[in-house]
Design a protein around this motif. Sequence first.
Motif, PDB file in Angstrom:
ATOM      1  N   LEU A  19     -66.644   4.668  50.026  1.00  0.00           N
ATOM      2  CA  LEU A  19     -65.557   3.411  50.466  1.00  0.00           C
ATOM      3  C   LEU A  19     -64.775   2.969  49.365  1.00  0.00           C
ATOM      4  O   LEU A  19     -65.213   2.969  48.136  1.00  0.00           O
ATOM      5  CB  LEU A  19     -66.347   2.208  50.741  1.00  0.00           C
ATOM      6  CG  LEU A  19     -67.030   2.039  52.237  1.00  0.00           C
ATOM      7  CD1 LEU A  19     -67.814   3.184  52.696  1.00  0.00           C
ATOM      8  CD2 LEU A  19     -67.756   0.879  52.244  1.00  0.00           C
ATOM      9  N   VAL A  20     -63.506   2.872  49.651  1.00  0.00           N
ATOM     10  CA  VAL A  20     -62.440   2.732  48.537  1.00  0.00           C
ATOM     11  C   VAL A  20     -61.620   1.515  48.972  1.00  0.00           C
ATOM     12  O   VAL A  20     -61.122   1.598  50.173  1.00  0.00           O
ATOM     13  CB  VAL A  20     -61.468   4.062  48.363  1.00  0.00           C
ATOM     14  CG1 VAL A  20     -60.360   3.588  47.313  1.00  0.00           C
ATOM     15  CG2 VAL A  20     -62.150   5.098  48.006  1.00  0.00           C
ATOM     16  N   GLU A  21     -61.675   0.382  48.221  1.00  0.00           N
ATOM     17  CA  GLU A  21     -60.901  -0.605  48.368  1.00  0.00           C
ATOM     18  C   GLU A  21     -59.503  -0.694  47.636  1.00  0.00           C
ATOM     19  O   GLU A  21     -59.473   0.032  46.706  1.00  0.00           O
ATOM     20  CB  GLU A  21     -61.635  -1.820  47.977  1.00  0.00           C
ATOM     21  CG  GLU A  21     -63.150  -1.804  48.605  1.00  0.00           C
ATOM     22  CD  GLU A  21     -63.972  -2.933  47.784  1.00  0.00           C
ATOM     23  OE1 GLU A  21     -65.214  -3.011  48.031  1.00  0.00           O
ATOM     24  OE2 GLU A  21     -63.588  -3.649  47.256  1.00  0.00           O
ATOM     25  N   TYR A  53     -66.137  -7.304  47.903  1.00  0.00           N
ATOM     26  CA  TYR A  53     -66.588  -5.850  48.124  1.00  0.00           C
ATOM     27  C   TYR A  53     -66.835  -5.699  49.705  1.00  0.00           C
ATOM     28  O   TYR A  53     -67.155  -6.773  50.402  1.00  0.00           O
ATOM     29  CB  TYR A  53     -68.008  -6.019  47.790  1.00  0.00           C
ATOM     30  CG  TYR A  53     -68.397  -6.046  46.160  1.00  0.00           C
ATOM     31  CD1 TYR A  53     -68.403  -7.496  45.571  1.00  0.00           C
ATOM     32  CD2 TYR A  53     -68.278  -5.007  45.404  1.00  0.00           C
ATOM     33  CE1 TYR A  53     -68.600  -7.363  44.207  1.00  0.00           C
ATOM     34  CE2 TYR A  53     -68.628  -5.031  43.898  1.00  0.00           C
ATOM     35  CZ  TYR A  53     -68.540  -6.423  43.424  1.00  0.00           C
ATOM     36  OH  TYR A  53     -68.761  -6.482  42.157  1.00  0.00           O
ATOM     37  N   CYS A  54     -66.394  -4.497  49.976  1.00  0.00           N
ATOM     38  CA  CYS A  54     -66.539  -4.214  51.543  1.00  0.00           C
ATOM     39  C   CYS A  54     -67.970  -3.547  51.654  1.00  0.00           C
ATOM     40  O   CYS A  54     -68.598  -2.946  50.876  1.00  0.00           O
ATOM     41  CB  CYS A  54     -65.483  -3.356  51.839  1.00  0.00           C
ATOM     42  SG  CYS A  54     -65.264  -1.756  51.231  1.00  0.00           S
ATOM     43  N   GLN A  55     -68.402  -3.661  52.891  1.00  0.00           N
ATOM     44  CA  GLN A  55     -69.815  -2.948  53.034  1.00  0.00           C
ATOM     45  C   GLN A  55     -69.569  -2.569  54.677  1.00  0.00           C
ATOM     46  O   GLN A  55     -69.059  -3.197  55.405  1.00  0.00           O
ATOM     47  CB  GLN A  55     -70.949  -4.114  53.033  1.00  0.00           C
ATOM     48  CG  GLN A  55     -72.177  -3.834  53.283  1.00  0.00           C
ATOM     49  CD  GLN A  55     -72.593  -3.940  54.795  1.00  0.00           C
ATOM     50  OE1 GLN A  55     -72.226  -5.242  55.177  1.00  0.00           O
ATOM     51  NE2 GLN A  55     -73.066  -3.196  55.373  1.00  0.00           N
ATOM     52  N   MET A  56     -70.246  -1.419  54.924  1.00  0.00           N
ATOM     53  CA  MET A  56     -70.280  -0.772  56.136  1.00  0.00           C
ATOM     54  C   MET A  56     -71.654  -0.097  56.646  1.00  0.00           C
ATOM     55  O   MET A  56     -72.244   0.339  55.622  1.00  0.00           O
ATOM     56  CB  MET A  56     -69.149   0.167  56.261  1.00  0.00           C
ATOM     57  CG  MET A  56     -67.836  -0.100  55.939  1.00  0.00           C
ATOM     58  SD  MET A  56     -66.663   1.317  56.378  1.00  0.00           S
ATOM     59  CE  MET A  56     -65.225   0.536  55.958  1.00  0.00           C
ATOM     60  N   ASP A 113     -76.466   1.152  54.775  1.00  0.00           N
ATOM     61  CA  ASP A 113     -75.491   0.455  54.061  1.00  0.00           C
ATOM     62  C   ASP A 113     -74.742   0.729  53.028  1.00  0.00           C
ATOM     63  O   ASP A 113     -75.287   1.095  51.859  1.00  0.00           O
ATOM     64  CB  ASP A 113     -75.786  -1.023  53.912  1.00  0.00           C
ATOM     65  CG  ASP A 113     -76.186  -1.959  55.124  1.00  0.00           C
ATOM     66  OD1 ASP A 113     -76.978  -2.854  54.964  1.00  0.00           O
ATOM     67  OD2 ASP A 113     -75.796  -1.520  56.155  1.00  0.00           O
ATOM     68  N   TYR A 114     -73.511   1.039  53.094  1.00  0.00           N
ATOM     69  CA  TYR A 114     -72.605   1.801  51.975  1.00  0.00           C
ATOM     70  C   TYR A 114     -71.775   0.561  51.430  1.00  0.00           C
ATOM     71  O   TYR A 114     -71.390  -0.278  52.199  1.00  0.00           O
ATOM     72  CB  TYR A 114     -71.917   2.938  52.379  1.00  0.00           C
ATOM     73  CG  TYR A 114     -72.707   3.933  52.708  1.00  0.00           C
ATOM     74  CD1 TYR A 114     -73.012   4.002  54.006  1.00  0.00           C
ATOM     75  CD2 TYR A 114     -72.784   4.945  51.483  1.00  0.00           C
ATOM     76  CE1 TYR A 114     -73.861   5.347  54.177  1.00  0.00           C
ATOM     77  CE2 TYR A 114     -73.602   5.964  51.965  1.00  0.00           C
ATOM     78  CZ  TYR A 114     -74.068   6.307  53.357  1.00  0.00           C
ATOM     79  OH  TYR A 114     -75.003   7.569  53.420  1.00  0.00           O
ATOM     80  N   TRP A 115     -71.361   0.406  50.043  1.00  0.00           N
ATOM     81  CA  TRP A 115     -70.514  -0.516  49.312  1.00  0.00           C
ATOM     82  C   TRP A 115     -69.598   0.265  48.646  1.00  0.00           C
ATOM     83  O   TRP A 115     -69.263   1.088  48.224  1.00  0.00           O
ATOM     84  CB  TRP A 115     -71.347  -1.424  48.539  1.00  0.00           C
ATOM     85  CG  TRP A 115     -72.347  -2.026  48.775  1.00  0.00           C
ATOM     86  CD1 TRP A 115     -73.638  -1.652  49.380  1.00  0.00           C
ATOM     87  CD2 TRP A 115     -72.119  -3.590  49.306  1.00  0.00           C
ATOM     88  NE1 TRP A 115     -74.425  -2.787  50.033  1.00  0.00           N
ATOM     89  CE2 TRP A 115     -73.526  -3.915  49.896  1.00  0.00           C
ATOM     90  CE3 TRP A 115     -71.420  -4.403  49.275  1.00  0.00           C
ATOM     91  CZ2 TRP A 115     -73.878  -5.187  50.197  1.00  0.00           C
ATOM     92  CZ3 TRP A 115     -71.656  -5.841  49.664  1.00  0.00           C
ATOM     93  CH2 TRP A 115     -73.015  -6.155  50.148  1.00  0.00           C
ATOM     94  N   GLY A 116     -68.433  -0.670  48.774  1.00  0.00           N
ATOM     95  CA  GLY A 116     -67.190  -0.360  47.898  1.00  0.00           C
ATOM     96  C   GLY A 116     -67.435  -0.654  46.673  1.00  0.00           C
ATOM     97  O   GLY A 116     -68.206  -1.325  46.320  1.00  0.00           O
ATOM     98  N   GLN A 117     -66.364  -0.387  45.528  1.00  0.00           N
ATOM     99  CA  GLN A 117     -66.490  -0.325  44.402  1.00  0.00           C
ATOM    100  C   GLN A 117     -66.294  -2.001  44.114  1.00  0.00           C
ATOM    101  O   GLN A 117     -66.239  -2.475  42.957  1.00  0.00           O
ATOM    102  CB  GLN A 117     -65.482   0.378  43.466  1.00  0.00           C
ATOM    103  CG  GLN A 117     -64.325   0.137  43.414  1.00  0.00           C
ATOM    104  CD  GLN A 117     -63.353   0.312  44.745  1.00  0.00           C
ATOM    105  OE1 GLN A 117     -63.870   0.860  45.758  1.00  0.00           O
ATOM    106  NE2 GLN A 117     -62.178   0.255  44.613  1.00  0.00           N
ATOM    107  N   GLY A 118     -65.371  -2.525  44.761  1.00  0.00           N
ATOM    108  CA  GLY A 118     -65.149  -4.177  44.514  1.00  0.00           C
ATOM    109  C   GLY A 118     -63.740  -4.029  44.103  1.00  0.00           C
ATOM    110  O   GLY A 118     -63.138  -3.213  43.314  1.00  0.00           O
ATOM    111  N   THR A 119     -63.053  -5.002  44.208  1.00  0.00           N
ATOM    112  CA  THR A 119     -61.617  -5.242  44.071  1.00  0.00           C
ATOM    113  C   THR A 119     -61.322  -6.721  43.515  1.00  0.00           C
ATOM    114  O   THR A 119     -61.863  -7.720  44.278  1.00  0.00           O
ATOM    115  CB  THR A 119     -60.656  -4.883  44.978  1.00  0.00           C
ATOM    116  OG1 THR A 119     -59.210  -5.049  44.610  1.00  0.00           O
ATOM    117  CG2 THR A 119     -60.663  -5.767  46.455  1.00  0.00           C
ATOM    118  N   GLN A 120     -60.624  -7.053  42.511  1.00  0.00           N
ATOM    119  CA  GLN A 120     -60.547  -8.280  41.863  1.00  0.00           C
ATOM    120  C   GLN A 120     -59.367  -9.100  42.700  1.00  0.00           C
ATOM    121  O   GLN A 120     -58.206  -8.579  42.798  1.00  0.00           O
ATOM    122  CB  GLN A 120     -60.439  -8.363  40.381  1.00  0.00           C
ATOM    123  CG  GLN A 120     -60.076  -9.616  39.817  1.00  0.00           C
ATOM    124  CD  GLN A 120     -61.331 -10.495  39.569  1.00  0.00           C
ATOM    125  OE1 GLN A 120     -62.536  -9.948  39.235  1.00  0.00           O
ATOM    126  NE2 GLN A 120     -61.130 -11.630  40.137  1.00  0.00           N
TER     127      GLN A 120
END
Length: 125
Positions: free
Chosen positions: A4-6, A94-97, A113-120
């Motif tokens: 997952l890329v944010e 963070y996104c989660q799918m 459940d998968y998570w993105g790396q986070g975006t500030q």
Amino acid sequence: QVQLVESGGGLVQPGGSLRLSCAASGDIFRIYAMAWYRQAPGKQRELVATISKAGSTNYADFVKGRFSISRDNARNTVYLQMNGLKPEDTAVYYCQMSVSVVTTTSGWSDPYDYWGQGTQVTVSA
């Protein structure tokens, strides 16, 4: 298996807007629910919004009327439109799918459940 890329975070003034995106790639069979969470410094991660595969949405009270979650199933992407941003919205988002992946044995897996790396996101004058 799934990444997952944010994108879309940044610095914005109070009252401004940002649009976050999160795209999934990999051995995807099906994506079920998608969600956005956030975590401010020194605080626990909290749920911001969710969207079902059919498009039903739910929001935390603190973003109702300001944020909007949407998804593009053809692109395996979830969005978070954030309007009327406040300094207290400052956090890592963070996104989660929930994703079933393709397998060589049964064809597909149970959802995981998968998570993105986070975006500030920083809201400041």
